[in-house]
Motif scaffolding. Structure first.
Motif, mmCIF file in Angstrom:
data_model
loop_
_atom_site.group_PDB
_atom_site.id
_atom_site.type_symbol
_atom_site.label_atom_id
_atom_site.label_comp_id
_atom_site.label_asym_id
_atom_site.label_seq_id
_atom_site.Cartn_x
_atom_site.Cartn_y
_atom_site.Cartn_z
ATOM 1 N N LYS A 289 -28.450 19.765 -16.948
ATOM 2 C CA LYS A 289 -30.130 20.712 -16.250
ATOM 3 C C LYS A 289 -30.649 20.515 -15.282
ATOM 4 C CE LYS A 289 -31.416 20.909 -20.512
ATOM 5 N NZ LYS A 289 -32.021 21.496 -21.684
ATOM 6 N N THR A 290 -31.331 21.156 -14.485
ATOM 7 C CA THR A 290 -31.948 20.998 -13.041
ATOM 8 C C THR A 290 -33.228 20.989 -13.257
ATOM 9 O OG1 THR A 290 -29.868 21.114 -11.426
ATOM 10 C CG2 THR A 290 -31.463 20.195 -10.589
ATOM 11 N N VAL A 291 -33.944 19.487 -12.803
ATOM 12 C CA VAL A 291 -35.766 19.502 -12.817
ATOM 13 C C VAL A 291 -35.970 20.594 -12.197
ATOM 14 C CG1 VAL A 291 -37.700 18.612 -12.757
ATOM 15 C CG2 VAL A 291 -36.373 17.425 -13.867
ATOM 16 N N ALA A 292 -36.545 21.469 -12.455
ATOM 17 C CA ALA A 292 -37.428 22.400 -11.171
ATOM 18 C C ALA A 292 -39.146 22.116 -10.833
ATOM 19 C CB ALA A 292 -36.851 24.000 -11.994
ATOM 20 N N ALA A 293 -39.680 22.120 -11.900
ATOM 21 C CA ALA A 293 -40.931 21.005 -11.013
ATOM 22 C C ALA A 293 -41.586 20.301 -12.691
ATOM 23 C CB ALA A 293 -41.642 22.285 -11.529
ATOM 24 N N ILE A 294 -42.690 19.692 -11.839
ATOM 25 C CA ILE A 294 -43.228 19.144 -12.844
ATOM 26 C C ILE A 294 -44.595 19.582 -13.600
ATOM 27 C CG2 ILE A 294 -44.448 16.521 -13.368
ATOM 28 C CD1 ILE A 294 -42.173 15.364 -11.922
ATOM 29 N N GLU A 295 -44.937 19.437 -14.457
ATOM 30 C CA GLU A 295 -46.231 19.620 -14.856
ATOM 31 C C GLU A 295 -47.527 18.850 -15.343
ATOM 32 O OE1 GLU A 295 -46.440 23.536 -17.060
ATOM 33 O OE2 GLU A 295 -48.887 22.498 -17.852
ATOM 34 N N TYR A 296 -48.502 18.362 -14.207
ATOM 35 C CA TYR A 296 -48.773 17.239 -15.219
ATOM 36 C C TYR A 296 -50.607 17.882 -15.758
ATOM 37 C CZ TYR A 296 -46.579 15.003 -11.150
ATOM 38 O OH TYR A 296 -45.799 14.268 -10.429
ATOM 39 N N ALA B 109 -54.216 0.721 12.728
ATOM 40 C CA ALA B 109 -52.993 1.978 11.384
ATOM 41 C C ALA B 109 -53.697 2.830 10.292
ATOM 42 C CB ALA B 109 -52.754 -0.306 10.750
ATOM 43 N N HIS B 110 -52.751 3.039 9.994
ATOM 44 C CA HIS B 110 -52.240 4.294 8.825
ATOM 45 C C HIS B 110 -51.452 4.145 8.220
ATOM 46 C CE1 HIS B 110 -55.852 6.929 10.655
ATOM 47 N NE2 HIS B 110 -55.159 7.434 11.414
ATOM 48 N N ASP B 111 -51.751 3.710 6.847
ATOM 49 C CA ASP B 111 -49.892 3.916 5.420
ATOM 50 C C ASP B 111 -50.340 4.914 4.605
ATOM 51 O OD1 ASP B 111 -47.767 3.583 5.432
ATOM 52 O OD2 ASP B 111 -48.626 1.592 3.624
ATOM 53 N N ILE B 112 -49.098 5.935 4.558
ATOM 54 C CA ILE B 112 -49.215 7.155 4.430
ATOM 55 C C ILE B 112 -48.206 7.375 3.105
ATOM 56 C CG2 ILE B 112 -49.050 9.708 4.110
ATOM 57 C CD1 ILE B 112 -50.742 9.698 6.511
ATOM 58 N N PHE B 113 -48.737 7.063 1.614
ATOM 59 C CA PHE B 113 -47.516 7.527 0.306
ATOM 60 C C PHE B 113 -47.551 8.833 0.552
ATOM 61 C CE2 PHE B 113 -46.015 7.837 -3.857
ATOM 62 C CZ PHE B 113 -44.734 7.102 -3.450
ATOM 63 N N LEU B 114 -46.200 9.543 0.204
ATOM 64 C CA LEU B 114 -46.530 11.094 -0.145
ATOM 65 C C LEU B 114 -45.004 10.957 -1.613
ATOM 66 C CD1 LEU B 114 -46.009 12.508 2.646
ATOM 67 C CD2 LEU B 114 -47.970 12.422 1.355
ATOM 68 N N GLY B 115 -45.983 11.386 -2.866
ATOM 69 C CA GLY B 115 -45.116 11.487 -4.338
ATOM 70 C C GLY B 115 -44.454 12.665 -3.222
ATOM 71 N N GLN B 116 -42.866 13.017 -3.887
ATOM 72 C CA GLN B 116 -42.210 14.742 -4.423
ATOM 73 C C GLN B 116 -41.401 14.711 -5.298
ATOM 74 O OE1 GLN B 116 -41.029 15.491 -0.714
ATOM 75 N NE2 GLN B 116 -38.960 15.908 -1.386
ATOM 76 N N VAL B 117 -41.314 15.337 -5.759
ATOM 77 C CA VAL B 117 -41.132 15.946 -7.024
ATOM 78 C C VAL B 117 -39.360 16.168 -6.582
ATOM 79 C CG1 VAL B 117 -40.484 17.641 -8.745
ATOM 80 C CG2 VAL B 117 -43.036 17.516 -8.080
ATOM 81 N N ARG B 118 -39.005 15.544 -7.060
ATOM 82 C CA ARG B 118 -37.192 15.259 -7.412
ATOM 83 C C ARG B 118 -36.459 16.307 -8.263
ATOM 84 N NH1 ARG B 118 -37.054 9.772 -8.318
ATOM 85 N NH2 ARG B 118 -36.771 10.418 -10.232
ATOM 86 N N ALA B 119 -35.760 17.315 -7.912
ATOM 87 C CA ALA B 119 -34.537 18.048 -8.577
ATOM 88 C C ALA B 119 -33.785 17.135 -9.561
ATOM 89 C CB ALA B 119 -34.164 18.961 -8.041
ATOM 90 N N ASP B 120 -34.123 16.741 -10.274
ATOM 91 C CA ASP B 120 -32.870 15.393 -11.253
ATOM 92 C C ASP B 120 -32.681 16.211 -11.770
ATOM 93 O OD1 ASP B 120 -33.487 12.813 -10.239
ATOM 94 O OD2 ASP B 120 -35.099 12.470 -11.776
ATOM 95 N N LYS B 121 -30.735 15.274 -12.283
ATOM 96 C CA LYS B 121 -30.573 16.726 -13.121
ATOM 97 C C LYS B 121 -29.853 15.564 -14.259
ATOM 98 C CE LYS B 121 -26.519 19.922 -11.553
ATOM 99 N NZ LYS B 121 -25.689 20.470 -10.627
ATOM 100 N N ILE B 122 -30.549 16.440 -15.064
ATOM 101 C CA ILE B 122 -30.250 15.823 -16.691
ATOM 102 C C ILE B 122 -29.030 16.516 -17.461
ATOM 103 C CG2 ILE B 122 -31.875 14.334 -18.495
ATOM 104 C CD1 ILE B 122 -34.199 14.145 -15.925
ATOM 105 N N ASN B 123 -28.396 15.923 -17.838
ATOM 106 C CA ASN B 123 -27.132 16.673 -18.625
ATOM 107 C C ASN B 123 -27.036 18.188 -18.070
ATOM 108 O OD1 ASN B 123 -27.063 14.161 -20.404
ATOM 109 N ND2 ASN B 123 -29.190 15.054 -21.464
#
Lengths: 293, 77
Positions: free
Chosen positions: A61-68, A45-59
């Protein structure tokens, strides 16, 4: 004897592994990681989690990218600790964690957790726990960059821990953990307990032990991987709300309770004197403090 | 030689730098006072303090050469 785990040499949980990847984690990278495991035929059994960057809309404005960014060495050490603990707790064949640094665009993958075991249960449980720990314990910060190049700092949603009065079904688990943590297990009744649960799983507990003229806060425990999230604190304050009597408690970690308004006392109710002795024998003679409020 | 202080995330932005050397700070509380008077915005800001890569919740004595980091709430993943 427990079964000897068949851990491939290159994945032995010892040396610090490379976790950070510059930029997004590509689907090709993930596909390759899966392909590499076809030779490991002890995996079921493999279990995989993938986190994906959301284009959240805040006031508007839309999130275009996240810089870590990260506190690099500490983050790597923390990833290592998470890994080691998962291998200790679960019967895993192998585990891979990859996290992006730098810019990751909306829709791209920034976190890849890949857990493999003989049977599905270990993979499922371990994977979820690893992801939660990465979010709460690893010094990484995400800066959400909007389409107009302005930004704000990302905040992670907290663990959705629910606090409730205990039910009979919790008692076995409470007993098991209380014994493990060397807590007071005298007269355990589920009715005295408050529990903390994460997705139905019991991760913390504590109780009011009723004496004639006071209540005692007792048997407080939080599962190791969820400590330092304020769960113990929440349990204690809920217990405090459930009584109008004077409260006493015996503890080897007075600081924790002092922060919640308790203070040391020399007035020791006789009911707690035997407890101090038990504490001494259970906790290898660590100093026991009596506090009240 | 003094104490090396590292700033991350939003804190680095407030301080407008990622690191600096501070001298004459004997413990974490003193360090916090120095930093808070230098960067007023940090007064109301929630962060953890790590000393030589380990997070401590209580005041501690600092030694020359220590690496201190001010860590805002983590937001990885």
């Amino acid at each position: 004897m427990s079964e000897i785990k068949n851990i491939p040499t290159e994945n032995k949980p010892s040396k610090i592994k490379k976790v950070f990847i510059e930029g997004a984690i590509t689907p090709e990278f993930i596909a390759n990681a899966i392909a590499k495991h076809s030779a490991k035929t002890n995996i079921g059994a493999h279990d995989i989690f993938l986190g994906q960057v959301r284009a959240d809309k805040i006031n508007d404005k839309t999130v275009a990218a996240i810089e870590y960014t990260s506190y690099h060495e500490t983050a790597e050490q923390e990833f290592h600790n998470i890994r080691e603990e998962a291998f200790r707790k679960y019967d895993l064949t192998c585990m891979h964690i990859y996290h992006s640094l730098g810019k990751v665009k909306a829709g791209e993958i920034c976190l890849f957790v890949f857990v493999s075991s003989k049977h599905r249960n270990d993979a499922f449980t371990a994977c979820r726990e690893i992801v939660e720990k990465i979010k709460s314990n690893v010094p990484i910060w995400g800066k959400e960059i909007f389409e107009d190049h302005s930004h704000q700092w990302k905040t992670n949603t907290d663990l959705k821990v629910s606090y409730q009065n205990s039910i009979l079904d919790d008692l076995d688990k409470i007993k098991e953990l209380a014994n493990k943590f060397k807590l007071d297990t005298e007269d355990l009744s589920h009715k005295d307990f408050i529990t903390a649960k994460l997705n139905g799983e019991l991760i913390g507990f504590g109780r009011l032990k009723h004496h004639t003229d006071f209540d005692e806060i007792s048997t407080i425990g939080v599962v190791g991987s969820y400590r330092k999230n304020g769960i113990g604190k929440k349990i204690v304050s809920q217990l405090m709300n459930q009584t109008s009597k004077k409260i006493y408690l015996a503890t080897v970690i007075p600081l924790f309770f002092q922060k919640l308004g308790f203070f040391n006392t020399n007035e020791i109710p006789f009911q707690l004197e035997t407890k101090i002795e038990q504490c001494h024998s259970k906790c290898h003679s660590e100093k026991v403090f009596i506090l009240t409020k | 030689m003094g104490i090396k202080v590292l700033y991350f995330g939003r804190i680095a932005e407030i301080c407008n730098t990622t690191s600096e050397i501070l001298t004459d700070v004997r413990d974490v509380d003193t360090l916090k006072n120095v930093i808070h008077s230098k960067y007023n915005l940090l007064l109301s800001f929630k962060y953890k303090v790590s000393i030589n890569n380990k997070i401590y919740n209580t005041n501690r004595i600092l030694n020359n050469g220590d690496e201190i980091a001010l860590l805002p709430p983590f937001s990885g993943g």
